[in-house]
Design an enzyme around this catalytic site. Structure first.
Site, short mmCIF file in Angstrom:
data_model
loop_
_atom_site.label_atom_id
_atom_site.label_comp_id
_atom_site.label_asym_id
_atom_site.label_seq_id
_atom_site.Cartn_x
_atom_site.Cartn_y
_atom_site.Cartn_z
N GLU A 95 0.85 -1.21 0.00
CA GLU A 95 0.00 0.00 0.00
C GLU A 95 0.88 1.25 0.00
O GLU A 95 2.03 1.21 0.46
CB GLU A 95 -0.90 -0.06 1.25
CG GLU A 95 -1.80 1.11 1.52
CD GLU A 95 -2.86 1.38 0.46
OE1 GLU A 95 -2.48 1.63 -0.69
OE2 GLU A 95 -4.05 1.38 0.81
N ASP A 96 0.33 2.35 -0.49
CA ASP A 96 1.10 3.60 -0.49
C ASP A 96 1.14 4.24 0.89
O ASP A 96 2.18 4.68 1.36
CB ASP A 96 0.57 4.59 -1.54
CG ASP A 96 -0.93 4.87 -1.43
OD1 ASP A 96 -1.61 4.26 -0.57
OD2 ASP A 96 -1.43 5.70 -2.20
N ASP A 99 -3.63 5.71 6.59
CA ASP A 99 -4.09 6.98 7.15
C ASP A 99 -5.04 6.66 8.31
O ASP A 99 -4.61 6.39 9.43
CB ASP A 99 -4.74 7.77 6.01
CG ASP A 99 -5.15 9.17 6.37
OD1 ASP A 99 -4.44 9.81 7.14
OD2 ASP A 99 -6.19 9.63 5.87
N THR A 100 -6.35 6.60 8.04
CA THR A 100 -7.29 6.24 9.11
C THR A 100 -7.19 4.75 9.46
O THR A 100 -7.62 4.34 10.54
CB THR A 100 -8.75 6.51 8.68
OG1 THR A 100 -9.05 5.68 7.55
CG2 THR A 100 -8.94 7.97 8.31
N GLY A 101 -6.68 3.94 8.53
CA GLY A 101 -6.59 2.50 8.75
C GLY A 101 -7.81 1.74 8.25
O GLY A 101 -7.83 0.51 8.25
N THR A 103 -9.21 1.44 5.16
CA THR A 103 -9.07 0.68 3.91
C THR A 103 -8.38 -0.66 4.17
O THR A 103 -8.89 -1.72 3.79
CB THR A 103 -8.26 1.49 2.88
OG1 THR A 103 -8.86 2.77 2.75
CG2 THR A 103 -8.23 0.79 1.53
N LEU A 104 -7.25 -0.63 4.84
CA LEU A 104 -6.51 -1.89 5.03
C LEU A 104 -7.18 -2.81 6.03
O LEU A 104 -7.07 -4.02 5.92
CB LEU A 104 -5.07 -1.60 5.41
CG LEU A 104 -4.21 -1.24 4.19
CD1 LEU A 104 -2.80 -0.88 4.61
CD2 LEU A 104 -4.16 -2.39 3.18
N PHE A 148 -0.92 16.22 4.14
CA PHE A 148 -1.35 15.60 2.89
C PHE A 148 -0.17 15.59 1.93
O PHE A 148 0.38 16.63 1.60
CB PHE A 148 -2.54 16.35 2.28
CG PHE A 148 -3.17 15.54 1.20
CD1 PHE A 148 -4.09 14.54 1.51
CD2 PHE A 148 -2.82 15.74 -0.13
CE1 PHE A 148 -4.65 13.76 0.51
CE2 PHE A 148 -3.39 14.96 -1.13
CZ PHE A 148 -4.30 13.97 -0.81
N ARG A 161 0.94 11.51 -9.26
CA ARG A 161 1.39 10.15 -8.93
C ARG A 161 2.78 9.86 -9.49
O ARG A 161 3.50 9.01 -8.98
CB ARG A 161 0.42 9.12 -9.51
CG ARG A 161 -0.95 9.12 -8.86
CD ARG A 161 -1.67 7.83 -9.23
NE ARG A 161 -3.10 7.88 -9.03
CZ ARG A 161 -3.71 7.65 -7.86
NH1 ARG A 161 -3.00 7.37 -6.79
NH2 ARG A 161 -5.02 7.70 -7.79
#
Ligand code: IMP
Length: 174
Positions: A95-96, A99-101, A103-104, A148, A161
């Site tokens: 993963e790149d 952040d909040t956690g 997604t993973l 960010f 990107r």
């Protein structure tokens, strides 16, 4: 807006080399499926796999989208799934940024239900101060503050990107 370099390309290359060697040592020659999380993870994945030249591996991709809802946990949907089964295989999610956690956490749950032999998470960047759910990646390239960032796969509305470094957009007003 101006772009300020946060992590230069040579520092990324050095760290990706270290991560590749450490990951390969841990896998001890066992075949692995490297799973890039689209779209941000592709640049990191491309460099990481070449830092593991003796490692038997296959690569695949999956995509997830998060919808910031009113619930505290938000909702994450897998929008593009893996092409092959992962039962009894070693899997590494690439993963790149965490952040909040959310997604993973969601992707991890979905993949663990398929009974892989092991599941590890490697992320280039980690913003631990932003977590909304507890999530600890197995391998982290760089821990960063709550800012960010763009480049090296990370985007702002689809742009940036392709930068070879990680940068921060800063206002040019003083
Ligand atoms: P999480 O579910 O909040 O951990 O979010 C992970 C996703 O949010 C990443 O895969 C990125 O696509 C996006 N994201 C979080 N922080 C940044 C950032 O600083 N720059 C660009 N994308 C980010």
């Amino acid at each position: 807006m101006k772009l300020h370099t946060l992590i230069p390309a040579d520092a990324i290359a050095t760290r990706v080399g270290e991560l590749g060697r450490a990951l390969a040592a841990e896998l001890a020659g066992e075949p692995v499926l490297m799973v890039g999380v689209l779209t941000g993870g592709v640049v990191f994945l491309a460099d990481l796999i070449r830092a593991m030249p003796d490692q038997p591996m296959e690569i695949e991709f999956l995509a997830a989208r998060s919808y910031a809802g009113t619930e505290s946990t938000g909702t994450v949907h897998i929008t593009q799934d893996l092409a092959s089964p992962i039962a009894h295989r070693h899997v590494v999610l690439v993963e790149d940024i965490v952040d909040t956690g959310l997604t993973l956490t969601r992707i991890r749950e979905a993949l663990l239900a398929r009974r892989p032999r092991s599941l590890r998470v490697v992320t280039l960047l980690d913003k631990p101060s932003r977590r909304r759910v507890p999530f600890t990646p197995d391998w982290v390239g760089f821990e960063i503050e709550d800012r960010f960032v763009v480049g090296y796969g990370l985007d702002l509305d689809g742009a940036y990107r392709n930068l070879p470094y990680v940068g921060e957009l800063v206002s040019d007003e003083v």
